[in-house]
Design an enzyme around this catalytic site. Structure first.
Site, PDB file in Angstrom:
ATOM      1  N   GLU A  14     -22.953  34.310  12.275  1.00 58.17           N
ATOM      2  CA  GLU A  14     -22.573  33.470  13.426  1.00 58.17           C
ATOM      3  C   GLU A  14     -21.894  34.240  14.564  1.00 58.17           C
ATOM      4  OE1 GLU A  14     -21.721  29.231  11.254  1.00 58.17           O
ATOM      5  OE2 GLU A  14     -20.104  30.682  11.158  1.00 58.17           O
TER       6      GLU A  14
HETATM    7  C1  TNX Z   1     -21.014  28.201   8.338  1.00 55.96           C
HETATM    8  S1  TNX Z   1     -22.355  29.758   6.348  1.00 55.96           S
HETATM    9  C2  TNX Z   1     -20.249  29.331   8.186  1.00 55.96           C
HETATM   10  C3  TNX Z   1     -18.801  29.211   7.971  1.00 55.96           C
HETATM   11  C4  TNX Z   1     -18.364  27.777   7.919  1.00 55.96           C
HETATM   12  C5  TNX Z   1     -19.393  26.963   7.178  1.00 55.96           C
HETATM   13  C6  TNX Z   1     -19.005  25.555   6.966  1.00 55.96           C
HETATM   14  C7  TNX Z   1     -21.665  30.886   7.116  1.00 55.96           C
HETATM   15  C8  TNX Z   1     -22.075  32.233   6.773  1.00 55.96           C
HETATM   16  N1  TNX Z   1     -20.753  30.593   8.055  1.00 55.96           N
HETATM   17  O1  TNX Z   1     -18.096  29.899   8.983  1.00 55.96           O
HETATM   18  O2  TNX Z   1     -17.143  27.709   7.273  1.00 55.96           O
HETATM   19  O3  TNX Z   1     -20.602  27.012   7.907  1.00 55.96           O
HETATM   20  O4  TNX Z   1     -19.930  24.893   6.150  1.00 55.96           O
END
Ligand code: TNX
Length: 477
Positions: free
Chosen positions: A289
């Site tokens: 992300e």
């Molecule tokens: C996505 S999955 C994220 C996290 C959040 C989560 C909540 C991923 C690698 N990153 O930063 O906590 O969704 O479901």
């Protein structure tokens, strides 16, 4: 463990092979004058786990106990063979770890052991749960109690998400403000906290896990998810200006700066600290992300950082976004999205890289079970028990077949969690479902069978004080 007599195959995850022999029950009588266990010296610690599973006094050890633990190097290291007759129980493992998994099977069968033979081994070598200590800190004792529950389902890795925008949860010598400021009061989501692990606490946790054959997989998330770093050390931002702490649950707004040399001094110290304290083979560098990191900077950052774990003697793992970068040989990619296709992950697999499968719409323990669940999130939809059970890792990603899959993980992000009771509520009963996906032969899995075996855990968890969701999908005993 439950009032009703168990059948030999009433175990989660379902064993690879079960051959009952009728009318040959063995009864364990705990306590000093009861049933004794014999074990070679290399298995005395595992024997102690077996003893404690059956009563506070445990089972006594003796050279000619009716329960015999043994090693057979001809078996795969995590495999075990359990033979129960009216007179004796023989548990043989390919290694102490294999025997330990056999002990978990015995625990589930209770003290009235049905006769027969179980021969069992895992489908995948990497069977993992993740706990997010960054959005909400859990103490070492709380994490240990969590490990004790995970191993009952033959989970052998615990991935600790130690850092994120809100908080930083591991002491790093030379960078004290990481934990003084970003591990301080109010650094959890919505002001929960404080908390961090000292080096000694982390090392003790790793050792506790290792005694239960669980490998800790530490994650330092970067280049995104670093607001807590930049609050503590504003010199790691692009302009060096002070950064406000954030305890909301947004993602994708912070980034380390690829073009600054200070960035890499920081990253190298952190990864070396973690590598030195972690006997296990893995270092997880996050990589997810990074919406505020320009694509070229993401590539430049990863080109510098992906080789560091290898230079420290570790294997690098990253969330699947890292597949867009030039991956070192042996790098492991962890798939987390809901959409079925990702060309970069398929290319990484075609190039011989292994994949950990953790699709959010199947394995995320922080998704709500259904519309009535108050805890958890729902960006990947609702994930009921059946949904977390009825899918297959080898069908999930085009171009990522059985031979490319290292294993399966069930992550628990902690934005909505405030207590251990909350952890358990979201973990049980979905973790056992994912554990069976990761351990049991594909063709042995069956929802009707699973839900019946799962139903027997209702009284077990109630008696043990384990908070769990009484999913209406299960006819709980
Ligand atoms: C996505 S999955 C994220 C996290 C959040 C989560 C909540 C991923 C690698 N990153 O930063 O906590 O969704 O479901």
């Amino acid at each position: 463990m439950s009032e009703r007599m168990r059948q030999l195959g009433d175990v989660i995850p379902r064993p690879a092979s079960v051959r009952p022999v009728p009318d040959a029950t063995f009864t364990i009588i705990p306590g000093l004058s009861g049933t004794a266990v014999s074990a070679p010296p290399g298995l005395s610690a595992v024997a102690a786990h077996l003893g404690l599973s059956f009563s506070d006094d445990g089972l006594s050890l003796s050279d000619d106990g009716a329960i015999r633990l043994a090693l057979d190097p001809a078996l795969a290291s995590e495999a075990y063979r359990l033979e129960i007759t009216a007179e004796s129980v023989t548990l043989t493992g390919g290694s102490a770890q294999g025997v330990f998994w056999g002990v978990q099977t015995l625990r589930q069968l209770g003290t009235e052991l049905p006769g027969g033979i179980i021969e069992d081994r895992p489908r995948y070598a990497y069977r993992s749960a993740m706990l997010d200590l960054a959005r909400h800190f859990f103490t070492p004792d709380e994490v240990k109690a969590h490990i004790d529950l995970l191993v009952q389902f033959k989970i052998n890795h615990l991935h600790l998400h130690l850092t994120d925008d809100q908080g930083w949860r591991l002491e790093i010598p030379g960078w004290p403000r990481l934990t003084e400021i970003s591990g301080g009061a109010g650094t959890g989501v919505d002001g929960a906290g404080p908390g961090h692990l000292t080096l000694a606490e982390y090392a003790d946790l790793v050792a506790y896990a290792a005694e239960r054959f669980v490998t800790i997989v530490p994650e330092i998330d970067m280049p995104g998810h670093v607001n807590a770093v930049q609050v503590a050390y504003p010199e790691l931002t692009a302009d060096g200006a002070p950064v406000a702490p954030r305890t909301d649950a947004e993602v994708g707004y912070s980034s380390l700066v690829a073009a600054k040399e200070e960035t890499y001094a920081f990253v190298e110290t952190v990864l070396k600290t973690v590598a030195d304290l972690t006997p296990g083979p893995w270092l997880h560098i996050g990589g997810d992300e990074c919406h505020s990191t320009p694509a070229a900077d993401y590539q430049a950052f990863l080109a510098r950082v992906l080789p560091i774990p290898g230079a420290l003697g570790k294997t690098v793992i990253g969330w699947h976004e890292i597949a867009a970068a030039d991956l070192p040989k042996g790098a492991v990619v962890q798939y987390w999205r809901t959409e079925p296709a990702d060309d970069a992950v398929a290319r990484a697999a075609a190039d011989g890289r292994k994949v950990i499968v953790s699709p959010a719409d199947r394995t995320y323990l922080d998704m709500k079970y259904d519309a009535d669940t108050t805890l958890g999130l729902d960006w990947a939809g609702h994930v009921g028990v059946r949904r977390s059970y009825e899918w297959d890792p080898a069908d999930r990603l085009p171009g990522v077949g059985e031979e490319s899959i290292l294993g399966v993980e069930a992550p628990l992000w902690s934005e909505t969690l405030r207590s251990v009771a909350d952890v358990r509520y979201l973990t049980f009963p979905r973790l056992p479902a994912v554990a069976e996906v990761a351990w049991s032969p594909r063709d042995s899995r069956d929802w009707e069978s699973f839900r019946e075996r799962l139903a027997a855990f209702g009284p077990v968890w109630t008696a043990a004080g384990v908070n769990f969701y009484r999913s209406p999908e299960i006819d709980w005993h």
